[in-house]
Design an enzyme around this catalytic site. Structure first.
Site, PDB file in Angstrom:
ATOM      1  N   TYR A 104      27.172 -22.575  30.046  1.00  0.00           N
ATOM      2  CA  TYR A 104      27.324 -23.153  28.713  1.00  0.00           C
ATOM      3  C   TYR A 104      26.527 -22.291  27.750  1.00  0.00           C
ATOM      4  O   TYR A 104      26.406 -21.071  27.948  1.00  0.00           O
ATOM      5  CB  TYR A 104      26.859 -24.619  28.768  1.00  0.00           C
ATOM      6  CG  TYR A 104      27.157 -25.434  27.540  1.00  0.00           C
ATOM      7  CD1 TYR A 104      28.408 -25.413  26.934  1.00  0.00           C
ATOM      8  CD2 TYR A 104      26.183 -26.279  27.001  1.00  0.00           C
ATOM      9  CE1 TYR A 104      28.668 -26.182  25.810  1.00  0.00           C
ATOM     10  CE2 TYR A 104      26.438 -27.062  25.891  1.00  0.00           C
ATOM     11  CZ  TYR A 104      27.681 -27.007  25.294  1.00  0.00           C
ATOM     12  OH  TYR A 104      27.938 -27.765  24.185  1.00  0.00           O
ATOM     13  N   LYS A 175      33.291 -26.605  28.040  1.00  0.00           N
ATOM     14  CA  LYS A 175      33.014 -27.993  27.668  1.00  0.00           C
ATOM     15  C   LYS A 175      33.429 -28.954  28.783  1.00  0.00           C
ATOM     16  O   LYS A 175      32.723 -29.923  29.097  1.00  0.00           O
ATOM     17  CB  LYS A 175      33.756 -28.352  26.381  1.00  0.00           C
ATOM     18  CG  LYS A 175      33.198 -27.697  25.137  1.00  0.00           C
ATOM     19  CD  LYS A 175      31.891 -28.359  24.714  1.00  0.00           C
ATOM     20  CE  LYS A 175      31.380 -27.779  23.410  1.00  0.00           C
ATOM     21  NZ  LYS A 175      30.169 -28.449  22.915  1.00  0.00           N
ATOM     22  N   GLU A 246      37.404 -28.669  19.188  1.00  0.00           N
ATOM     23  CA  GLU A 246      36.286 -27.774  19.484  1.00  0.00           C
ATOM     24  C   GLU A 246      36.420 -26.438  18.753  1.00  0.00           C
ATOM     25  O   GLU A 246      37.423 -25.741  18.882  1.00  0.00           O
ATOM     26  CB  GLU A 246      36.210 -27.513  21.000  1.00  0.00           C
ATOM     27  CG  GLU A 246      35.041 -26.667  21.441  1.00  0.00           C
ATOM     28  CD  GLU A 246      33.698 -27.352  21.199  1.00  0.00           C
ATOM     29  OE1 GLU A 246      32.701 -26.630  20.989  1.00  0.00           O
ATOM     30  OE2 GLU A 246      33.644 -28.595  21.220  1.00  0.00           O
ATOM     31  N   ASP A 247      35.391 -26.104  17.977  1.00  0.00           N
ATOM     32  CA  ASP A 247      35.243 -24.795  17.342  1.00  0.00           C
ATOM     33  C   ASP A 247      36.416 -24.406  16.441  1.00  0.00           C
ATOM     34  O   ASP A 247      36.863 -23.256  16.445  1.00  0.00           O
ATOM     35  CB  ASP A 247      34.999 -23.709  18.405  1.00  0.00           C
ATOM     36  CG  ASP A 247      33.575 -23.782  18.942  1.00  0.00           C
ATOM     37  OD1 ASP A 247      32.705 -24.333  18.245  1.00  0.00           O
ATOM     38  OD2 ASP A 247      33.327 -23.289  20.050  1.00  0.00           O
TER      39      ASP A 247
END
Length: 566
Positions: A104, A175, A246-247
């Site tokens: 991560y 994730k 996400e992102d």
């Protein structure tokens, strides 16, 4: 076909021989028993010795330790992930403090940058804009059974490294690994999805190894139409799924959350997750200062997706503590690339606008003071809370920190940008410059600080402290929506999870226990608010425990002809 029933001590599968060995979900490698080797045509396809999971763990850790650097360690673990999921998750769980930064933050960012170079095996689904007429068919190609959780990215703004195009599938995968590692979400019931709408990264467009669609990012109108097509298809295929954004870029991230949060069970980790973890750390910092939140002045340096998400969480808390909306907004000062966000700015982002301060306030500053300069803003605003989400390395320099500390006894300073090379300041410097008075939390992992014979705890505002438990609670109670009440329950539970009064957040080693407790709190709140599909009279603790997957080997049995025909 594989049948795995809740509460059973075995799994039935029709896979045989090399097909079984190639299934990362089911492969046990040398741990297949002699009986299983006979039943599933594995004799001769494996070395003679039958090993235990513990024996495999020793070899895997030895191999991991031989890797030359963090990137090679990440590659090794990913290869293990593609080979034997159970061994992969058990290995990391046994060495979570050491390996979390490898799978991560911060090493995941480096691995994403090298994704096309190091590509070995695809994982997940790639929805590319040229295939926009076939989204339903592509989702139907996923034949691995029911899905509880999807992590969706378009990779426009991966924290610290920006636009990574199709390589960004790696952040969705990372994730999902954390969801399983920390909260026991079943890895066989999760799906990473990459929306490939092109990239504006010139390095990738010129890279001969780049695997994504070689095209600049599409126009806003085309983009939003495509995303809507994708979301409609996901809702049709997986109507009860929990979807995490996400992102995404700051404007699209906020737009998607606002657009879809009332029509499906969805959550943005960069906005809500980051805000919740920072808020939990802040709640514990406030206990140490003894000063109510409503008496603080908050300066957020880096008013993007994460920064504004944090601002929203703090603002909501101020309102709960009695301030009216405008009074709460007046406690904030936000800075972005153009400097201090003021009301006279043209084309201000709608999610920043409520926090914009009056330009007349800056008119009262000294003639040489510049609202674009952090030091001048700190000198005039005199913040008591300073939060960095700017990715500007060293922005919180000695003069900025000492100037802030001259106005407040216990300054709260959170340099949250990661990786380490982008942190606004190091905890060592902040503690030294404030003579041990500052309360510090960081975005990247740092060791505790020793200063003048005293140890100062440094907590990491790691989103892994919040989103796995949130997902566990949502999946356990089959929530239809993610409500603000559920986010509050997760935040409060996280804040209360610290066992050391001087530490602002729990340590990484506590992640599994913390995630389980957050899961219970979230499920309880969802049931209380009436957004859970599960029965109200279920014991919540046992309900959550029943949804935790453990990385252990179970016995396999051949699928019967009747089961195979279903």
């Amino acid at each position: 076909m594989t049948v795995e029933k809740e509460g059973t001590k075995y799994i039935r599968t029709d896979l045989r021989g090399s097909q079984l060995l190639q299934s990362s979900h089911l492969n046990k490698g040398t741990a297949f028993s002699t009986k299983e080797r006979e039943l599933f045509n594995l004799i001769g396809l494996l070395p003679h010795s039958v090993e235990t999971l513990d024996e495999q763990l020793q070899r895997a850790y030895h191999q991991y330790s031989l890797q030359a650097d963090d990137l090679q360690k990440n590659i090794f673990l990913n290869n293990l992930y593609h080979t034997n999921e159970t061994l992969f998750f058990r290995l990391i769980r046994e060495h979570i403090q050491e390996m979390m930064p490898i799978v991560y933050t911060p090493t995941a960012g480096l691995a994403i940058q090298h994704y096309s170079d190091e590509f070995r095996k695809p994982r997940g689904i790639y929805l590319s804009y040229p295939d926009r007429e076939h989204v339903d068919e592509i989702l139907d190609n996923w034949s691995d059974g029911e899905i509880d959780l999807i992590v969706l990215t378009d990779s426009e703004q991966i924290l610290g490294i920006g636009d990574q195009g199709a390589n960004g599938i790696g952040i969705s995968v990372a994730k999902l690994v954390i969801y399983t590692l920390c909260a026991g979400i079943n890895p066989r019931r999760m799906l990473p999805i990459m929306i490939d709408v092109g990239t504006n990264n010139p390095r990738l467009l010129k890279d001969p190894f780049y695997l994504g669609w070689r095209h600049p990012r599409i126009s806003s109108e085309e983009y939003h139409q495509f995303v809507e097509t994708v979301i409609n298809a996901i809702n049709e295929k997986f109507p009860q799924v929990f979807l995490q954004w996400e992102d995404f870029g700051k404007k699209n991230a906020r737009y998607h959350l606002d657009r879809y949060q009332d029509v499906m069970c969805t959550f943005n980790d960069d906005i809500q997750g980051t805000g919740a973890v920072a808020m939990a750390a802040l709640l514990n910092a406030l206990k140490l200062t003894g000063t109510p939140l409503s008496h603080h002045r908050v300066l957020i340096y880096g008013a993007g997706t994460a920064g504004c998400g944090i601002a929203d969480q703090i603002w909501e808390q101020m309102v709960k503590e009695g301030l009216n909306h405008q009074e709460a907004y007046s406690c904030f000062y936000l800075m972005d690339r153009q400097g201090l966000v003021t009301r006279d700015r043209d084309n201000i982002d709608y999610f920043k606008a409520p926090y914009a301060c009056s330009s007349t306030e800056t008119d009262e500053w000294g003639p040489a003071d510049d609202p674009k300069d952090l030091l001048d803003v700190v000198r005039n605003v005199q913040p008591t809370i300073l939060i960095g989400t700017s990715t500007v390395h060293g922005a919180f320099n000695r003069e900025v920190v000492t100037t802030m500390a001259s106005h407040v006894e216990q300054p709260i300073i959170f340099p949250l940008s990661n990786p380490l090379t982008l942190a606004e300041a190091t905890p060592d410097d902040i503690i030294k410059w404030t003579e041990g008075r500052a309360l510090v939390a960081t975005g990247s992992p740092f060791s505790d600080v020793e200063f003048q014979g005293k140890s100062y705890p440094v907590s990491q505002c790691n989103n892994a402290l919040i989103f796995p438990g949130l997902g566990l609670g949502i999946i356990s109670c089959q929530a239809e929506r993610v409500t603000s009440g559920m986010m509050d329950a997760a935040t409060i539970e996280l804040a209360n999870s610290t066992t050391d009064d001087a530490r602002l957040l729990p340590e990484i080693a506590q992640l599994q226990e913390v995630s389980k407790n957050i899961g219970v709190a979230v499920a309880r709140q969802a049931i209380l608010e009436g957004v859970a599909r599960t029965q109200k009279d279920r014991n919540i603790e046992s309900l959550v425990e029943s949804n935790i997957w453990e990385p252990v080997y179970v016995q396999y049995k051949p699928l019967t002809s009747m089961e195979n025909s279903k």
